[in-house]
Design an enzyme around this catalytic site. Sequence first.
Site, mmCIF file in Angstrom:
data_model
loop_
_atom_site.group_PDB
_atom_site.id
_atom_site.type_symbol
_atom_site.label_atom_id
_atom_site.label_comp_id
_atom_site.label_asym_id
_atom_site.label_seq_id
_atom_site.Cartn_x
_atom_site.Cartn_y
_atom_site.Cartn_z
ATOM 1 N N HIS A 469 0.840 -1.204 0.000
ATOM 2 C CA HIS A 469 0.000 0.000 0.000
ATOM 3 C C HIS A 469 0.880 1.261 0.000
ATOM 4 O O HIS A 469 0.758 2.124 -0.868
ATOM 5 C CB HIS A 469 -0.912 -0.019 1.231
ATOM 6 N N GLU A 470 1.758 1.335 0.971
ATOM 7 C CA GLU A 470 2.596 2.539 1.083
ATOM 8 C C GLU A 470 3.536 2.653 -0.107
ATOM 9 O O GLU A 470 3.872 3.758 -0.541
ATOM 10 C CB GLU A 470 3.376 2.547 2.402
ATOM 11 N N HIS A 473 1.792 4.477 -2.805
ATOM 12 C CA HIS A 473 1.908 5.931 -2.619
ATOM 13 C C HIS A 473 3.297 6.404 -3.055
ATOM 14 O O HIS A 473 3.446 7.451 -3.681
ATOM 15 C CB HIS A 473 1.741 6.296 -1.138
ATOM 16 N N HIS A 476 3.519 6.832 -6.653
ATOM 17 C CA HIS A 476 2.765 8.022 -7.059
ATOM 18 C C HIS A 476 3.666 9.265 -6.939
ATOM 19 O O HIS A 476 3.604 10.173 -7.754
ATOM 20 C CB HIS A 476 1.541 8.155 -6.152
#
Length: 681
Positions: A469-470, A473, A476
């Site tokens: 998940h992280e 990010h 991104h």
Amino acid sequence: MPQNPLLSDWTTPFELPPFADIKPDHFTEAFEKAMAEGRAEVDAIADQQTEPTFENTIVALEKAGETLSRVARTFFNLSGAHTNPELQAIERDIAPKLAKHSSETLLNGVLFDRIAALWDKKDDLGLNEEEARVLERYHKMFQRAGAGLEANDKSRMAEISQRLATLGTSFSQNVLKDEADYQLVLETEEDRAGLPDFLLAAAEEAARERGLNGKHVITLSRSSIEPFLQFSSNRALREEAFKAWSARGENGGDTDNRAIVAETIGLRAEKAKLLGFDTFADFKLDDTMAKTPQAVRDLLMKVWQPAVKRAAEEEAKLADMARSEGGNFKIAPWDWRYYSEKVRKAEHDLDEAEIKPYLQLDRVIAAAFDTAHRLFGLNFEEKKGLPVYHPDVRVFEVTDRDGKHVGLFLGDYFARPSKRSGAWMSAFRSQHRLKGDVSPIIVNVMNFSKGAPGEATLLTFDDANTLFHEFGHALHGLLSNVTYPIISGTSVARDFVELPSQLYEHWLSRPEVLSRYAVHYRTGEPMPKDLLDKLLAAENFNQGFATVEYTACALVDLEVHLLTDTDKLDVTAYERQALAKIGMPEAITMRHRVPHFAHAFAGDGYSAGYYSYMWSEVMDADAFGAFEEAGDIFHKETAERLYTHIYSAGGRPDPEETYKAFRGRAPKIDALLEKRGLAAA
Ligand SMILES: [Zn+2]
């Protein structure tokens, strides 16, 4: 006196902050000088006698305040990931000063007039898509800060912002203190009953870090307490530990957050009113994809009802399991994880302790990197000997297909008392092209329990998911390909920002990834196929619970920010009533109770915004379908569209439009309900 390293040019490799030279004192001076410098730059822009142009106003503002941004990023990354009493004192002092500084810019009427003049003739300025978006963001940012208000209201807005900054800082420091102060020392065999080896090893390491060599310590870090609740057969200790975990921020005395929360909610409501909104939630949501409280409630209630029903079915099974072992009690919140683990074992023949030896931290990191390589052509090379703020931090240089430098990725994986709980991505520097090609420096911070010295760190499947998940990010931020800082990387609508992160989790759960990277830490054997199959088959297990504990938080966060009369607000009583109103099952608590709900109260970030995960999940579940439909989870053209429209686009495009550009249509909720196993049969 030697030069303040925060104010000198950074000649370190990759211009990383020179951590070893930076002392807490340096921040006080650096913040003051950087704010003064930023103030002078902004005043010069506001006070120009020439007609406003995009270049002399917006571009100039984007270039201003560089020193302050550098100092603040360094400071807040440290205060989250590796703080100490000196940094905490500086943070309490500086938070309201920064809020004041920011208000002075955002409430500067002359400056706002220039921006508004540009906005009025935006169609005649010959702006490209990105410039038009940047102008829109500036106009909105100033308007939402109160730049268009009367003088009296403006000064009240500034006061409110400063007070909120102080309250947010205290909230966060109080939770950290409650977490750091608690330790459950397991003295006897009875205290350790049921605990698997990996947890005992982690508990020994936690004890060692606290100077209790040879003992076992459970902490309130999620990766310590959750497995304890899952495996400890000592019901009394489970209750004790759970209650401590649940009471963070609500223990009376100096670290109690209840009054802070009440005051925060009141001030937010007042601020919204000054800006012409009925409630703070209306104000907050106006600048998101969801737009209105009703749209948020509609989405949450679509999952709430089936989730509660599913949770009741789950609870009945847990109660059966408890009874079969002679436990004649109603399932309590401290029983759920324990019996749920047993039911999972019985139903799916799956044991967390059996999976964990196959999930080594290093291999899961490698899996995350390899997925980025196969999707986006990225390469990761570890660099030793670079400046870091803690010896556990690892640094990787990221390059693209052609070997060109993309940025730096820092991984800070282990729990420690100087780190706040949770997991997050942050940037020491964001990508932009306003002063040459500025490459990003991105960090992922986690709270995994460290393996014993010389032993691999083993993750739960949840931990591995958090890492993916992280890392989503992080991508991104790393893949950002824009000109202007204000729309760089993760600077997108709050309910869009979880799309790249949650979408990335999908790759972890695929056999194409897991079977390559899940190998036993002792034998090096790959995870047996039947174990892998069982793990994947059990993915929807306990989703009633998971959906209820999350959605309850999102609903309470929404409701509490719809309050207009907050006089004498008792937040504990309010939380209880709000939960009763939606029919919260007694055996489940909110994932984050209000007194330690950092998303909503440690700052403004996710306030009236915790629903964002679910909003983004509608998109991520639907988005992964594009790869499944293509028949290849690394499908080249789909990955290219994903790069262009989502991971590299930052805040340049409209979120709804860019999603459609990727998927060819608007998202549908069906995939989410199916993913959580909540679709009507
Ligand atoms: Zn996230």
